[in-house]
Scaffold this active site. Structure first.
Site, PDB file in Angstrom:
ATOM      1  N   PRO A   9       0.790  -1.232   0.000  1.00 19.83           N
ATOM      2  CA  PRO A   9       0.000   0.000   0.000  1.00 19.83           C
ATOM      3  C   PRO A   9       0.824   1.285   0.000  1.00 19.83           C
ATOM      4  O   PRO A   9       0.260   2.370  -0.120  1.00 19.83           O
ATOM      5  CB  PRO A   9      -0.786  -0.111   1.310  1.00 19.83           C
ATOM      6  CG  PRO A   9       0.099  -0.930   2.196  1.00 19.83           C
ATOM      7  CD  PRO A   9       0.824  -1.891   1.305  1.00 19.83           C
ATOM      8  N   ASP A  32       3.274   1.569 -11.587  1.00 18.43           N
ATOM      9  CA  ASP A  32       2.042   2.363 -11.601  1.00 18.43           C
ATOM     10  C   ASP A  32       2.186   3.666 -10.845  1.00 18.43           C
ATOM     11  O   ASP A  32       3.112   3.845 -10.061  1.00 18.43           O
ATOM     12  CB  ASP A  32       0.933   1.571 -10.890  1.00 18.43           C
ATOM     13  CG  ASP A  32       0.275   0.581 -11.820  1.00 18.43           C
ATOM     14  OD1 ASP A  32       0.479   0.686 -13.022  1.00 18.43           O
ATOM     15  OD2 ASP A  32      -0.459  -0.283 -11.309  1.00 18.43           O
ATOM     16  N   LYS A  54      -1.567   5.708 -15.127  1.00 18.46           N
ATOM     17  CA  LYS A  54      -2.629   6.456 -15.792  1.00 18.46           C
ATOM     18  C   LYS A  54      -2.807   7.741 -15.000  1.00 18.46           C
ATOM     19  O   LYS A  54      -3.090   7.695 -13.813  1.00 18.46           O
ATOM     20  CB  LYS A  54      -3.919   5.653 -15.798  1.00 18.46           C
ATOM     21  CG  LYS A  54      -3.801   4.349 -16.563  1.00 18.46           C
ATOM     22  CD  LYS A  54      -5.070   3.533 -16.445  1.00 18.46           C
ATOM     23  CE  LYS A  54      -4.929   2.195 -17.154  1.00 18.46           C
ATOM     24  NZ  LYS A  54      -4.191   1.163 -16.412  1.00 18.46           N
ATOM     25  N   GLY A  86      -0.484  -2.318  -3.918  1.00 21.01           N
ATOM     26  CA  GLY A  86      -1.286  -3.271  -3.153  1.00 21.01           C
ATOM     27  C   GLY A  86      -1.057  -4.696  -3.612  1.00 21.01           C
ATOM     28  O   GLY A  86       0.081  -5.149  -3.762  1.00 21.01           O
ATOM     29  N   ASP A  87      -2.156  -5.398  -3.867  1.00 19.02           N
ATOM     30  CA  ASP A  87      -2.114  -6.761  -4.385  1.00 19.02           C
ATOM     31  C   ASP A  87      -2.469  -6.702  -5.866  1.00 19.02           C
ATOM     32  O   ASP A  87      -3.474  -6.076  -6.221  1.00 19.02           O
ATOM     33  CB  ASP A  87      -3.135  -7.627  -3.629  1.00 19.02           C
ATOM     34  CG  ASP A  87      -3.060  -9.070  -4.071  1.00 19.02           C
ATOM     35  OD1 ASP A  87      -2.602  -9.907  -3.282  1.00 19.02           O
ATOM     36  OD2 ASP A  87      -3.453  -9.375  -5.222  1.00 19.02           O
ATOM     37  N   ILE A  90      -6.141  -7.501  -7.004  1.00 21.09           N
ATOM     38  CA  ILE A  90      -7.314  -6.774  -6.493  1.00 21.09           C
ATOM     39  C   ILE A  90      -7.394  -5.419  -7.187  1.00 21.09           C
ATOM     40  O   ILE A  90      -6.528  -4.563  -6.972  1.00 21.09           O
ATOM     41  CB  ILE A  90      -7.233  -6.629  -4.952  1.00 21.09           C
ATOM     42  CG1 ILE A  90      -7.233  -8.025  -4.328  1.00 21.09           C
ATOM     43  CG2 ILE A  90      -8.396  -5.782  -4.421  1.00 21.09           C
ATOM     44  CD1 ILE A  90      -7.118  -8.054  -2.825  1.00 21.09           C
ATOM     45  N   THR A 115      -2.870  -5.602   0.434  1.00 19.07           N
ATOM     46  CA  THR A 115      -3.849  -4.747  -0.237  1.00 19.07           C
ATOM     47  C   THR A 115      -4.220  -3.547   0.639  1.00 19.07           C
ATOM     48  O   THR A 115      -4.056  -3.577   1.864  1.00 19.07           O
ATOM     49  CB  THR A 115      -5.085  -5.579  -0.637  1.00 19.07           C
ATOM     50  OG1 THR A 115      -5.880  -4.801  -1.526  1.00 19.07           O
ATOM     51  CG2 THR A 115      -5.916  -5.991   0.563  1.00 19.07           C
ATOM     52  N   ALA A 116      -4.737  -2.501  -0.014  1.00 22.29           N
ATOM     53  CA  ALA A 116      -5.032  -1.256   0.701  1.00 22.29           C
ATOM     54  C   ALA A 116      -6.020  -1.470   1.853  1.00 22.29           C
ATOM     55  O   ALA A 116      -5.918  -0.810   2.893  1.00 22.29           O
ATOM     56  CB  ALA A 116      -5.580  -0.224  -0.280  1.00 22.29           C
ATOM     57  N   MET A 167     -11.447   3.113  -4.691  1.00 23.25           N
ATOM     58  CA  MET A 167     -11.781   4.106  -5.730  1.00 23.25           C
ATOM     59  C   MET A 167     -13.167   4.695  -5.505  1.00 23.25           C
ATOM     60  O   MET A 167     -13.929   4.878  -6.448  1.00 23.25           O
ATOM     61  CB  MET A 167     -11.693   3.465  -7.124  1.00 23.25           C
ATOM     62  CG  MET A 167     -10.293   3.029  -7.489  1.00 23.25           C
ATOM     63  SD  MET A 167     -10.193   2.107  -9.026  1.00 23.25           S
ATOM     64  CE  MET A 167     -10.535   0.438  -8.489  1.00 23.25           C
TER      65      MET A 167
HETATM   66  N1  SAH Z   1      -4.289  -3.273  -6.226  1.00 21.30           N
HETATM   67  C1  SAH Z   1      -4.530  -2.228  -5.255  1.00 21.30           C
HETATM   68  C2  SAH Z   1      -5.758  -1.411  -5.581  1.00 21.30           C
HETATM   69  C3  SAH Z   1      -5.609  -0.588  -6.850  1.00 21.30           C
HETATM   70  S1  SAH Z   1      -7.032   0.365  -7.197  1.00 21.30           S
HETATM   71  C4  SAH Z   1      -4.609  -2.848  -3.848  1.00 21.30           C
HETATM   72  O1  SAH Z   1      -4.690  -4.089  -3.732  1.00 21.30           O
HETATM   73  O2  SAH Z   1      -4.564  -2.105  -2.870  1.00 21.30           O
HETATM   74  C5  SAH Z   1      -6.577   1.947  -6.534  1.00 21.30           C
HETATM   75  C6  SAH Z   1      -7.352   2.223  -5.267  1.00 21.30           C
HETATM   76  O3  SAH Z   1      -6.797   1.501  -4.182  1.00 21.30           O
HETATM   77  C7  SAH Z   1      -7.325   3.665  -4.814  1.00 21.30           C
HETATM   78  O4  SAH Z   1      -8.273   4.456  -5.497  1.00 21.30           O
HETATM   79  C8  SAH Z   1      -7.688   3.515  -3.351  1.00 21.30           C
HETATM   80  O5  SAH Z   1      -9.064   3.287  -3.189  1.00 21.30           O
HETATM   81  C9  SAH Z   1      -6.957   2.232  -2.993  1.00 21.30           C
HETATM   82  N2  SAH Z   1      -5.624   2.488  -2.410  1.00 21.30           N
HETATM   83  C10 SAH Z   1      -4.435   2.155  -2.933  1.00 21.30           C
HETATM   84  N3  SAH Z   1      -3.428   2.486  -2.088  1.00 21.30           N
HETATM   85  C11 SAH Z   1      -4.017   3.035  -0.998  1.00 21.30           C
HETATM   86  C12 SAH Z   1      -3.524   3.559   0.229  1.00 21.30           C
HETATM   87  N4  SAH Z   1      -2.223   3.588   0.521  1.00 21.30           N
HETATM   88  N5  SAH Z   1      -4.425   4.041   1.117  1.00 21.30           N
HETATM   89  C13 SAH Z   1      -5.744   4.008   0.869  1.00 21.30           C
HETATM   90  N6  SAH Z   1      -6.261   3.518  -0.277  1.00 21.30           N
HETATM   91  C14 SAH Z   1      -5.410   3.034  -1.199  1.00 21.30           C
END
Ligand code: SAH
Length: 247
Positions: A9, A32, A54, A86-87, A90, A115-116, A167
């Site tokens: 995260p 990313d 993006k 994150g993962d 997901i 994951t977040a 998101m």
């Molecule tokens: N694959 C990622 C998610 C990617 S989609 C995962 O598993 O975490 C992108 C979204 O993830 C963001 O819009 C937000 O909702 C969330 N996100 C990613 N990093 C974050 C963080 N450090 N804190 C809070 N939300 C986060």
């Protein structure tokens, strides 16, 4: 070989050892927008680093272009790391990249990451599932593909559920209206964690009925996870957070 690697995260020390090993062996890393520079600092010094994020509201790197460049690099014999926040499995568009690799007979691996939602739970100092209260954890997104059917919000947040919305911040008004219309009490507890695990981590707490207003007034920033808790006993948010209520 293409490795789809979870960067976690944000905080670099939430990388897995396997992710670290991949970064230290990579010839090229495609990363990313949400990948923290601290994580990239662990890569092999000679590894090429290519940003394929993006931009918000724009599409500098449409998915097909990302698929094409990672495949092209792997076909040159390079060890490719596709580093995702994150993962990778997901909300990470992993399916398209795996399919593109497989079409070209390129071996793939997925290296899971934190994951977040997990980082948000840790930031809140609380489990995302609590025995007898919330026996179900739903990971969902507030942003679907344009034209897709609306999600079944009532089914997503039945009593006994913690809902972690990815998101979702830009959709806060729609999410609030849809969940209320689906019968979720306006007192349901909402915690919004932005930049979970990072130096800018911030927590904002409110009730479902004030979600949109709170996001607006508090200027909640992305990336953020919206955690909505609907326990079996339907406790009100003021009972859960007597001192932290905002909005
Ligand atoms: N694959 C990622 C998610 C990617 S989609 C995962 O598993 O975490 C992108 C979204 O993830 C963001 O819009 C937000 O909702 C969330 N996100 C990613 N990093 C974050 C963080 N450090 N804190 C809070 N939300 C986060």
């Amino acid at each position: 070989m293409i490795s789809l690697v979870g960067a976690g995260p944000g905080a670099a020390d939430l990388l897995t050892l396997r992710a670290l090993r991949c970064l230290q062996r990579a010839d090229v890393i495609f990363y990313d927008r949400l990948v923290d520079p601290e994580v990239l600092a662990h890569a092999r010094p000679g590894a090429e680093r290519i940003y394929v994020g993006k931009a918000v509201g724009a599409c500098d790197w449409p998915q097909e272009r990302i698929d094409a460049v990672i495949v092209a690099a792997a076909l040159q014999g390079k060890r490719v790391v596709r580093l995702k926040s994150g993962d990778p499995g997901i909300f990470g568009r992993a399916t398209e990249e795996l399919a593109a690799a497989r079409r070209h007979g390129i071996p793939t691996e997925i290296v899971p990451g934190v994951t977040a939602a997990s980082a948000a739970g840790a930031a809140l100092g609380r489990a995302l599932t609590e025995r007898g209260e919330t026996d179900r954890l739903v990971l969902a997104t507030g942003t679907c593909r344009p034209g897709d059917d609306a999600p079944d919000w009532g089914a997503m947040l039945m009593p006994g559920t913690t809902l972690a919305l990815y998101m979702g911040v830009s959709q806060a008004a729609r999410i609030e209206a849809n969940l209320l219309a689906a019968g979720v009490p306006d007192r349901a507890s909402v915690e919004i964690v932005s930049h979970a695990s990072g130096a800018d981590q911030r927590i904002v707490t409110c009730c479902l009925g004030t979600l949109a207003r709170t996001v607006r007034r508090q200027g909640v920033e992305n990336p953020a996870i919206i955690v909505i808790r609907r326990p079996k006993g339907e406790l009100s948010c003021s009972a859960l957070h007597p001192l932290r209520r905002v909005g």
